[in-house]
Design an enzyme around this catalytic site. Structure first.
Site, mmCIF file in Angstrom:
data_model
loop_
_atom_site.group_PDB
_atom_site.id
_atom_site.type_symbol
_atom_site.label_atom_id
_atom_site.label_comp_id
_atom_site.label_asym_id
_atom_site.label_seq_id
_atom_site.Cartn_x
_atom_site.Cartn_y
_atom_site.Cartn_z
ATOM 1 N N GLU A 295 49.335 54.339 39.913
ATOM 2 C CA GLU A 295 49.726 53.362 38.898
ATOM 3 C C GLU A 295 50.667 54.040 37.908
ATOM 4 O O GLU A 295 50.491 55.209 37.559
ATOM 5 C CB GLU A 295 48.461 52.875 38.179
ATOM 6 C CG GLU A 295 48.713 51.912 37.038
ATOM 7 C CD GLU A 295 47.460 51.683 36.204
ATOM 8 O OE1 GLU A 295 47.313 50.565 35.696
ATOM 9 O OE2 GLU A 295 46.650 52.632 36.056
ATOM 10 N N LYS A 360 48.502 43.369 39.490
ATOM 11 C CA LYS A 360 47.142 43.580 38.990
ATOM 12 C C LYS A 360 46.562 42.280 38.442
ATOM 13 O O LYS A 360 47.166 41.634 37.580
ATOM 14 C CB LYS A 360 47.168 44.666 37.912
ATOM 15 C CG LYS A 360 45.820 45.209 37.504
ATOM 16 C CD LYS A 360 46.031 46.385 36.554
ATOM 17 C CE LYS A 360 44.728 47.053 36.174
ATOM 18 N NZ LYS A 360 44.969 48.200 35.258
ATOM 19 N N CYS A 410 43.432 50.779 39.244
ATOM 20 C CA CYS A 410 42.789 51.403 38.076
ATOM 21 C C CYS A 410 41.589 50.596 37.594
ATOM 22 O O CYS A 410 40.516 50.646 38.178
ATOM 23 C CB CYS A 410 43.828 51.608 36.978
ATOM 24 S SG CYS A 410 43.292 52.722 35.662
#
Length: 548
Positions: A295, A360, A410
């Site tokens: 990321e 995301k 993440c």
């Protein structure tokens, strides 16, 4: 006669109350600390069982009221969360770190109050465990989408109970740990009571049947799940092996100014990928089918910036494989005064450039976006550092070299629904690109534990790629096949297997979690009905005595 000031009298009563409760307070504080050190970086997983046994002693004492249970639960939660989450202060400051820890402590506080309500119902360890499952579900849901960090299951990634995640995911593993702790405590309480009272000894052995059954069920479930987990990781299921690579390019320095180093971070990942390509050509490393970058490996929008586009294309051409690039991409509503963006993983193909993309879906409050910006920006000078990210709406799967890869970026990996959705949508392995450059090594070790659990839960090889580490390749039994150290440039080039079967947890974990919550709710309803009937009987008895 001189009247004692009211405030002094109240202070004296408060001091006497604290002294009277000092044993319970001490045990509560120790229990919270024990639960904290069961998590990485310490990883003393067995202390989680001891922690809940100690908490049970406090909550089952006759002198502990419902209000007292709330207070002890709050202290337990605060002592647990404050040393677990100090890395947050580096991003948002000390006050928000303390505030978050105390808000999270409200959930164990609620558990403590309800545990006091159900403690007189036979089989209290089972009802306690169900109530704990309910409060973990609640903390993973509210506020602002919840905060699963600190779920007990994530302390158990090195523990023998880990195979239970294959059956019921994190909720079942948490339930098993707390049930074992409460049941062991019940065994000890009953044996001590039996030993101390002559009448109880004459009546026969202590009433330990139900706690013993609970412990037996936990151990038996683990024993049944463990062989399947070991067999899966050994490759006995004959799934297709492939070689994949993870690149950890590193950053010039840690801290909040990470985003000011965007070009240097991108250069680092390009450089490390080209080093991998050189080693492949020299025969020192196998040719990967695809490569995973972390990321924020390209915080420069590679879809709009020609330099970033050219650098990533050069790296993909050198390694002759698609690269999953973690990039920041301007959203359609982007404006200088409202820079809405998506935190995206883009499959960058050699020759043709950008392909599949995962935006995301679960963005981090107070980090990637600021809820109630006009309000919270007044509470901390760090608030304005929160981003303007908006969530995506994909299915969590991208195709790289024809392989369906489940991406949980993440923050997403700590939410049960994100990896489950990816696997149910066809992912044959999982990738967890993450950016730890604004945090520390302890946080990175905690986050790595989440990936360990997901690998076991969904029977998938899992690739963790961090800007600063810790990056790793994790087998479906939770073992690390390869890993980097924290804050070093490195690559991992490893053979894994593509898997297609769905575990019980992948299919049914939400239903299992609902059943565990129902256990706690059922115990609470039973306790309330019992107390209501008892109150009615006592009221009737008082009326009869009054009439006579």
């Amino acid at each position: 006669m001189v009247e004692v000031p009211r405030w002094r009298a109240r202070g004296k009563r408060f001091g006497q109350a604290v002294v009277a409760r000092l044993p319970q307070l001490s045990v509560t504080i120790v229990a919270g600390l024990l639960l904290c050190v069961s998590f990485p970086p310490f990883g003393w997983w067995y202390l989680a069982v001891v922690a809940f046994g100690a908490l049970a002693w406090v909550l089952t004492r006759e002198t502990t009221t419902i209000a007292g249970g709330f207070g002890y639960g709050f202290i337990f939660g605060a002592v647990f969360y404050l040393p677990l989450l100090p890395w947050i202060s580096g991003l948002v400051g000390v006050v928000p770190w303390i505030a978050l820890s105390l808000v999270e402590a409200l959930f164990p506080a609620l558990f403590g109050a309800l545990a006091v309500v159900v403690r007189r119902v036979p089989g209290w360890p089972l009802w306690f465990a169900g109530l704990w499952a309910a409060q973990e579900w609640l903390k993973c849901t509210v506020p602002f989408g919840g905060f699963p960090w600190g779920v007990v299951a994530f302390s158990q990634t090195e523990a023998p109970l880990l195979p239970l995640a294959r059956i019921g995911g994190a909720p079942l593993l948490s339930f098993a740990v707390v049930l074992a702790g409460f049941s062991f405590a019940a065994l000890i309480f009953e044996v001590v009571r039996w030993w101390r009272h002559d009448e109880a000894q004459k009546a026969g052995p202590p009433a330990v049947v139900l706690p013993g059954v609970c412990i037996t069920v936990v151990l038996l479930g683990t024993a049944l799940a463990a062989p399947q987990v070991r067999q899966s990781a050994a490759g006995a299921d004959e799934h297709q092996p492939v070689t994949v690579a993870v690149v950890q390019g590193n950053v010039p320095r840690l801290g909040l100014d990470f985003n000011a180093q965007r070009r240097a971070v991108l250069d680092n990942h390009v450089r490390e990928t080209i080093r991998l390509a050189d080693d492949v050509r020299a025969g020192r490393a196998p040719q990967p089918m695809f490569v995973v970058w972390p990321e924020n490996s390209s915080d420069i929008d590679p879809l709009k910036n020609p330099d970033a586009n050219e650098l990533i294309s050069r790296a993909a051409a050198a390694v002759d494989a698609p690269i999953l690039v973690g990039g920041v991409v301007a959203a359609p509503g982007y404006r200088p005064d409202n820079p809405e963006s998506t935190n995206s993983v883009i499959v960058w193909n050699p020759g043709s450039g950008p392909g599949d993309r995962h935006d995301k879906k679960i963005v981090q409050p107070f980090g990637e976006y600021l809820p109630w910006r006009s309000f919270f920006s007044k509470l901390s000078p760090y608030a304005d550092r929160a981003g303007y990210f908006i969530p995506g709406d994909g299915d969590g799967v991208v195709k790289a070299a024809g392989v369906p890869v489940g991406v949980t970026t993440c923050w997403e990996v700590i939410f049960d629904r994100a990896p489950r959705e990816s696997v149910r949508n066809g992912a044959q392995l999982l990738a967890v690109p993450t950016n730890n450059a604004t945090f520390d090594e302890a946080m990175s070790r905690q986050q790595l534990a989440f990936a360990h659990l997901r690998a076991v839960e969904h029977d998938r090889y899992t690739l963790v790629a961090g800007t600063t580490g810790i990056s790793a390749v994790i087998a479906p039994d939770g073992r690390e096949l390869a890993r980097t150290e924290f804050f070093e440039p490195a690559y991992l080039d490893t053979a894994v297997r593509l898997k297609t079967q769905l575990t019980v947890a992948t299919r049914w974990a939400p239903v299992i979690e609902g059943l565990l919550i129902a256990v706690g709710v059922g115990g609470l309803i039973t306790a309330m009905l019992h107390n209501w009937k008892f109150a009615r009987r006592r009221s009737s008895g008082d009326q009869e005595r009054g009439a006579s």
